[in-house]
Design a protein around this motif. Structure first.
Motif, short mmCIF file in Angstrom:
data_model
loop_
_atom_site.label_atom_id
_atom_site.label_comp_id
_atom_site.label_asym_id
_atom_site.label_seq_id
_atom_site.Cartn_x
_atom_site.Cartn_y
_atom_site.Cartn_z
N LEU A 1 0.82 -1.21 0.00
CA LEU A 1 0.00 0.00 0.00
C LEU A 1 0.86 1.27 0.00
O LEU A 1 0.56 2.23 -0.71
CB LEU A 1 -0.93 0.00 1.22
CG LEU A 1 -1.88 1.20 1.34
CD1 LEU A 1 -2.89 1.19 0.20
CD2 LEU A 1 -2.58 1.18 2.69
N ASP A 2 1.94 1.27 0.78
CA ASP A 2 2.80 2.44 0.90
C ASP A 2 4.13 2.29 0.17
O ASP A 2 5.06 3.06 0.40
CB ASP A 2 3.07 2.73 2.39
CG ASP A 2 1.80 3.03 3.15
OD1 ASP A 2 0.93 3.73 2.62
OD2 ASP A 2 1.68 2.53 4.30
N TYR A 3 4.21 1.29 -0.69
CA TYR A 3 5.47 0.99 -1.36
C TYR A 3 6.01 2.20 -2.12
O TYR A 3 7.21 2.50 -2.08
CB TYR A 3 5.27 -0.18 -2.31
CG TYR A 3 6.49 -0.55 -3.13
CD1 TYR A 3 7.55 -1.23 -2.55
CD2 TYR A 3 6.57 -0.21 -4.48
CE1 TYR A 3 8.67 -1.58 -3.28
CE2 TYR A 3 7.68 -0.55 -5.23
CZ TYR A 3 8.73 -1.23 -4.63
OH TYR A 3 9.84 -1.56 -5.37
N HIS A 4 5.16 2.94 -2.81
CA HIS A 4 5.60 4.08 -3.60
C HIS A 4 6.20 5.18 -2.74
O HIS A 4 7.02 5.98 -3.23
CB HIS A 4 4.45 4.64 -4.44
CG HIS A 4 3.30 5.15 -3.63
ND1 HIS A 4 2.64 4.38 -2.69
CD2 HIS A 4 2.68 6.36 -3.61
CE1 HIS A 4 1.66 5.07 -2.13
NE2 HIS A 4 1.67 6.29 -2.67
N SER B 1 -0.11 4.98 -6.46
CA SER B 1 -0.49 3.67 -5.93
C SER B 1 0.76 2.85 -5.65
O SER B 1 1.58 2.62 -6.54
CB SER B 1 -1.39 2.93 -6.92
OG SER B 1 -1.42 1.55 -6.65
N GLY B 2 0.87 2.39 -4.41
CA GLY B 2 2.01 1.54 -4.08
C GLY B 2 1.96 0.22 -4.83
O GLY B 2 2.99 -0.30 -5.28
N ALA B 3 0.76 -0.34 -4.97
CA ALA B 3 0.62 -1.62 -5.66
C ALA B 3 1.03 -1.49 -7.13
O ALA B 3 1.74 -2.36 -7.66
CB ALA B 3 -0.83 -2.12 -5.55
N PHE B 4 0.59 -0.42 -7.79
CA PHE B 4 0.96 -0.23 -9.19
C PHE B 4 2.47 0.00 -9.32
O PHE B 4 3.10 -0.49 -10.26
CB PHE B 4 0.21 0.95 -9.80
CG PHE B 4 0.65 1.28 -11.20
CD1 PHE B 4 0.25 0.48 -12.26
CD2 PHE B 4 1.50 2.36 -11.44
CE1 PHE B 4 0.67 0.76 -13.56
CE2 PHE B 4 1.91 2.64 -12.74
CZ PHE B 4 1.51 1.84 -13.79
N THR B 5 3.05 0.71 -8.37
CA THR B 5 4.49 0.97 -8.42
C THR B 5 5.28 -0.32 -8.30
O THR B 5 6.27 -0.53 -9.00
CB THR B 5 4.90 1.94 -7.29
OG1 THR B 5 4.13 3.15 -7.41
CG2 THR B 5 6.37 2.29 -7.36
N HIS C 1 -4.93 -8.73 -3.36
CA HIS C 1 -5.05 -7.66 -2.38
C HIS C 1 -5.44 -6.33 -3.03
O HIS C 1 -6.11 -5.50 -2.39
CB HIS C 1 -3.73 -7.49 -1.63
CG HIS C 1 -3.40 -8.63 -0.71
ND1 HIS C 1 -3.83 -8.70 0.59
CD2 HIS C 1 -2.68 -9.76 -0.93
CE1 HIS C 1 -3.39 -9.81 1.15
NE2 HIS C 1 -2.68 -10.48 0.26
N PHE C 2 -4.99 -6.13 -4.28
CA PHE C 2 -5.23 -4.85 -4.97
C PHE C 2 -5.73 -5.12 -6.39
O PHE C 2 -4.95 -5.08 -7.35
CB PHE C 2 -3.95 -4.02 -5.02
CG PHE C 2 -3.40 -3.64 -3.68
CD1 PHE C 2 -3.86 -2.52 -3.01
CD2 PHE C 2 -2.43 -4.43 -3.06
CE1 PHE C 2 -3.36 -2.17 -1.76
CE2 PHE C 2 -1.92 -4.11 -1.82
CZ PHE C 2 -2.39 -2.98 -1.16
N VAL D 1 2.41 -11.46 -9.18
CA VAL D 1 1.31 -10.67 -9.73
C VAL D 1 -0.03 -11.17 -9.20
O VAL D 1 -0.90 -10.37 -8.82
CB VAL D 1 1.34 -10.72 -11.28
CG1 VAL D 1 0.11 -10.03 -11.85
CG2 VAL D 1 2.60 -10.04 -11.80
N TYR D 2 -0.18 -12.47 -9.14
CA TYR D 2 -1.45 -13.04 -8.66
C TYR D 2 -1.73 -12.62 -7.21
O TYR D 2 -2.85 -12.17 -6.89
CB TYR D 2 -1.40 -14.57 -8.76
CG TYR D 2 -2.64 -15.25 -8.22
CD1 TYR D 2 -3.82 -15.27 -8.95
CD2 TYR D 2 -2.62 -15.85 -6.95
CE1 TYR D 2 -4.97 -15.89 -8.44
CE2 TYR D 2 -3.75 -16.46 -6.45
CZ TYR D 2 -4.92 -16.48 -7.20
OH TYR D 2 -6.04 -17.08 -6.69
N HIS D 3 -0.74 -12.75 -6.34
CA HIS D 3 -0.93 -12.37 -4.94
C HIS D 3 -1.21 -10.88 -4.81
O HIS D 3 -2.05 -10.46 -4.00
CB HIS D 3 0.30 -12.76 -4.12
CG HIS D 3 0.31 -14.19 -3.67
ND1 HIS D 3 0.00 -14.59 -2.40
CD2 HIS D 3 0.58 -15.32 -4.36
CE1 HIS D 3 0.08 -15.90 -2.30
NE2 HIS D 3 0.44 -16.37 -3.48
N LEU D 4 -0.51 -10.07 -5.59
CA LEU D 4 -0.73 -8.63 -5.54
C LEU D 4 -2.17 -8.29 -5.92
O LEU D 4 -2.83 -7.48 -5.25
CB LEU D 4 0.25 -7.91 -6.47
CG LEU D 4 0.15 -6.38 -6.48
CD1 LEU D 4 0.63 -5.80 -5.15
CD2 LEU D 4 0.95 -5.80 -7.64
#
Length: 489
Positions: free
Chosen positions: A233-236, A282-286, A271-272, A265-268
């Motif tokens: 979530l906060d990766y970016h 978006s942290g997930a997109f980053t 969650h997102f 990718v599947y696990h991500l």
């Protein structure tokens, strides 16, 4: 475990950089034949040495093979490890093994660098003479090489349009993990092999322990799921700060194939679900973009064989006059350049076999621009020490930093290592962790300790170069290289 015995014809699954039973394309196909399956791993220590494979990565592979052996037993598949010097010998060794064990089909997942492709071509020709089939599969990436092309049918040379095309294709044709859990039929040969409890012996390479990194399946998948659930979530916002535990640290598992990119990718997406939508906030997109960067560099290596042969992607940069200065190179390798963020990063690499991604960019830029050392020396050093050494990603990253690659950092943009440190390690927490000499330096001077009035007492080197002057020299070196190229045309 079934006791059904069948005839003595076998198939082989040859494991390379895909050390997993979950979501392994070649393994799935081998199992689907219905024949008894033998798993092979071929250790090639001399070849690893020639390719600068890190000792810590080989230890990681060795530990993972023990887990893989246990997992394969549950499928009625014995794992046999053979050792020979290099790829050339491995061709004969695998062919001979096939003849000894009545193998009718060899399955493996593709590797894309030149030497690996040549090895597989030679083996295929040799096996064909005996009527043995060879099947190779694209497995290392979410989307296969040669599937992300522009309107002219060429591979994208810039990442952003490549990513857009990647996302469009994935949305149209999703690629998710596929696992076959069937147990395979037994033969007398595989039954005897499974009864042998002998541990996997040394792989014939120097040992640097990798125990900091788990190798059991549950722990690896837990790391993936924990990252997706708590950090993505906060990766970016946190990924660029080395003192913060803000990255996934999954690259070592991807490098040896203990984890697949499809699983990531599947696990991500579990969650997102909106991670496929372009959103820089978006942290997930980053994080997904980082996976796509890995695909980009891998697809490039597949399309352009010269990248496997020490050539730069930008032809004119062959004319850059790199400085041959062993003293400066060693200062960089030892983390004694007098630039704290660079030195902390290089010491982290030596101590742990891993380096934070932001620091990889800073140290690579410093070597190639401030010290004007050939990027290939840095590429080699990283491969010799990284537990997550991946040829395509490492090559792509170094060529990006050195301004010699596709979609590279423009040569006239040069990282200022001091400003980078101030921005991404403002209080010097990361620096103090790895550069003990600077433990008591005030925050104000942690990035420029030589300016501290008490700094005279520090057992820490002065900066080996003046950044402002080095920057101008680097820009001039690239300008001259362009001029040389223009004169040759």
């Amino acid at each position: 475990m079934t006791n059904t015995k069948v005839n003595e014809d076998h198939v082989i699954i040859w494991f390379r950089d895909d050390l997993r039973t979950l979501d392994n394309t070649a393994l799935n196909h081998a199992i689907e034949t219905g024949l008894p399956v033998i798993a092979l791993f071929v250790a090639t220590p001399m070849q690893w040495h020639q390719h600068y494979v890190a000792a810590i990565q080989v230890d990681f592979i060795h530990r993972r093979l023990r887990i893989l052996k246990q997992q394969l037993v549950a499928l009625n598949i014995p794992l046999h490890v053979i050792q020979c010097n290099d790829f050339r010998e491995s061709v004969d060794a695998v062919a001979e093994y096939c003849h000894q064990h009545r193998v009718v089909h060899v399955f493996a997942n593709k590797q894309y660098p030149c030497n690996e492709q040549l090895r597989d071509e030679q083996l295929g020709l040799l096996l064909a003479k005996s009527g043995i089939k060879q099947s190779l599969f694209d497995d290392n990436y979410v989307l296969q090489p040669e599937t992300i092309l522009n309107r002219e049918g060429e591979l994208f040379k810039v990442f952003t349009p490549y990513r857009s095309a990647w996302l469009k294709r994935f949305i149209a044709e999703p690629s998710y993990p596929v696992t076959t859990t069937k147990t395979v039929a037994l033969s007398d040969t595989t039954s005897a092999m499974l009864a042998d409890s002998t541990d996997i012996q040394s792989l014939g390479y120097p040992v640097i322990e990798s125990v900091r990194w788990p190798v059991d399946e549950e722990a690896i998948l837990q790391r993936l799921d924990t990252f997706c659930a708590t950090k993505a979530l906060d990766y970016h916002q946190q990924r660029d700060f080395p003192a913060i535990d803000g990255t996934s640290c999954l690259s070592p598992f991807l490098a040896i194939g203990a984890l697949s990119a499809r699983q990531c990718v599947y696990h991500l997406l579990q969650h997102f679900p909106n991670a496929l939508e372009i959103n820089k906030d978006s942290g997930a997109f980053t994080w997904l973009s980082e996976i796509i960067w890995r695909e980009f560099y891998g697809h490039l290596m597949h399309r352009y064989p010269e990248l496997s042969k020490n050539y730069p992607f930008q032809a004119y940069t062959q004319h850059v006059r790199w400085q041959d200065n062993p003293t400066l190179l060693k200062a960089w390798q030892d983390g004694k350049t007098g630039f704290p963020i660079v030195d902390a990063a290089m010491r982290q690499l030596r101590a742990t076999g891993w380096m934070h991604n932001r620091l990889r960019m800073i140290t690579a830029s410093f070597l190639t621009k401030d010290l004007l050392c050939d990027w290939r020396a840095g590429e080699q050093w990283f491969m010799q020490h990284l537990i997550d050494g991946d040829f395509a990603s490492n090559n792509g990253g170094w060529q990006w930093a050195a301004s010699t690659g596709t979609d590279s950092q423009p040569y006239f943009r040069v990282f200022n290592p001091t400003l980078q440190g101030q921005r991404f390690d403002p209080k010097g927490d990361f620096i103090r962790t790895w550069v003990e000499e600077l433990a008591n330096v005030p925050d104000k001077y942690i990035h420029t300790p030589h300016q501290w009035e008490s700094g005279e007492c520090l057992d820490y080197p002065l900066p080996v170069v003046d950044h402002k002057q080095a920057r101008l020299l680097a820009i001039d070196a690239f300008k001259q290289a362009k001029a040389v190229m223009d004169n040759h045309q």
